[in-house]
Write a protein that holds these residues in place. Structure first.
Motif, PDB file in Angstrom:
ATOM      1  N   ASP A  33       0.863  -1.176   0.000  1.00 45.93           N
ATOM      2  CA  ASP A  33       0.000   0.000   0.000  1.00 45.93           C
ATOM      3  C   ASP A  33       0.899   1.225   0.000  1.00 45.93           C
ATOM      4  O   ASP A  33       1.998   1.199   0.559  1.00 45.93           O
ATOM      5  N   GLY A  34       0.440   2.291  -0.647  1.00 45.93           N
ATOM      6  CA  GLY A  34       1.201   3.534  -0.630  1.00 45.93           C
ATOM      7  C   GLY A  34       1.497   4.105  -2.000  1.00 45.93           C
ATOM      8  O   GLY A  34       2.089   5.175  -2.114  1.00 45.93           O
ATOM      9  N   LEU A  35       1.081   3.397  -3.062  1.00 53.20           N
ATOM     10  CA  LEU A  35       1.296   3.891  -4.420  1.00 53.20           C
ATOM     11  C   LEU A  35      -0.015   4.390  -5.018  1.00 53.20           C
ATOM     12  O   LEU A  35      -1.098   4.027  -4.559  1.00 53.20           O
ATOM     13  N   GLU A  36       0.103   5.184  -6.069  1.00 49.95           N
ATOM     14  CA  GLU A  36      -1.062   5.609  -6.819  1.00 49.95           C
ATOM     15  C   GLU A  36      -1.685   4.383  -7.501  1.00 49.95           C
ATOM     16  O   GLU A  36      -1.101   3.315  -7.505  1.00 49.95           O
ATOM     17  N   ASP A  37      -2.860   4.551  -8.108  1.00 51.02           N
ATOM     18  CA  ASP A  37      -3.519   3.440  -8.797  1.00 51.02           C
ATOM     19  C   ASP A  37      -2.658   2.860  -9.912  1.00 51.02           C
ATOM     20  O   ASP A  37      -2.686   1.663 -10.172  1.00 51.02           O
ATOM     21  N   GLU A  38      -1.891   3.710 -10.587  1.00 54.85           N
ATOM     22  CA  GLU A  38      -0.983   3.259 -11.637  1.00 54.85           C
ATOM     23  C   GLU A  38       0.400   3.815 -11.353  1.00 54.85           C
ATOM     24  O   GLU A  38       0.546   4.994 -11.033  1.00 54.85           O
ATOM     25  N   ALA A  39       1.410   2.949 -11.476  1.00 52.50           N
ATOM     26  CA  ALA A  39       2.794   3.377 -11.251  1.00 52.50           C
ATOM     27  C   ALA A  39       3.729   2.504 -12.076  1.00 52.50           C
ATOM     28  O   ALA A  39       3.486   1.305 -12.226  1.00 52.50           O
ATOM     29  N   GLN A  40       4.763   3.107 -12.618  1.00 52.35           N
ATOM     30  CA  GLN A  40       5.808   2.366 -13.333  1.00 52.35           C
ATOM     31  C   GLN A  40       6.904   2.028 -12.320  1.00 52.35           C
ATOM     32  O   GLN A  40       7.787   2.831 -12.054  1.00 52.35           O
ATOM     33  N   ILE A  41       6.818   0.832 -11.765  1.00 53.88           N
ATOM     34  CA  ILE A  41       7.765   0.400 -10.737  1.00 53.88           C
ATOM     35  C   ILE A  41       9.024  -0.136 -11.405  1.00 53.88           C
ATOM     36  O   ILE A  41       8.950  -0.916 -12.356  1.00 53.88           O
TER      37      ILE A  41
END
Length: 66
Positions: free
Chosen positions: A33-41
C-alpha cells in the motif's frame, strides 16, 4: 534511512522513491500500500538508480520479458 519502499519512474522519466507498507508477503508476490492506482515500478536495476535521476525506461511485456 531504513524506510521500506520502491522506486518508480514518473511522467517526466525521473526516478522517485515511494515509501510503501507491506500488507502481505508471499513467495511469488507481495501486496503493498502507498502507491497511486498506476505506477511504473522499477523491478530490475533499482539499486543502480538514485531518487531524482533521469532515466529511459524499458517497459516489459505481460510475460515479464523485455
Amino acid at each position: 534511512e531504513g524506510k521500506i519502499g520502491v522506486k518508480i519512474v514518473n511522467d517526466e522519466a525521473t526516478v522517485v522513491f515511494k515509501p510503501v507498507e507491506i500488507l502481505s508477503d508471499q513467495s511469488e508476490f507481495m501486496w503493498i500500500d502507498g502507491l497511486e492506482d498506476e505506477a511504473q515500478i522499477i523491478t530490475v536495476g533499482q539499486e543502480f538508480v538514485k531518487d531524482g535521476q533521469q532515466v529511459k525506461p524499458v517497459i516489459a511485456n505481460g510475460n515479464g520479458a523485455l
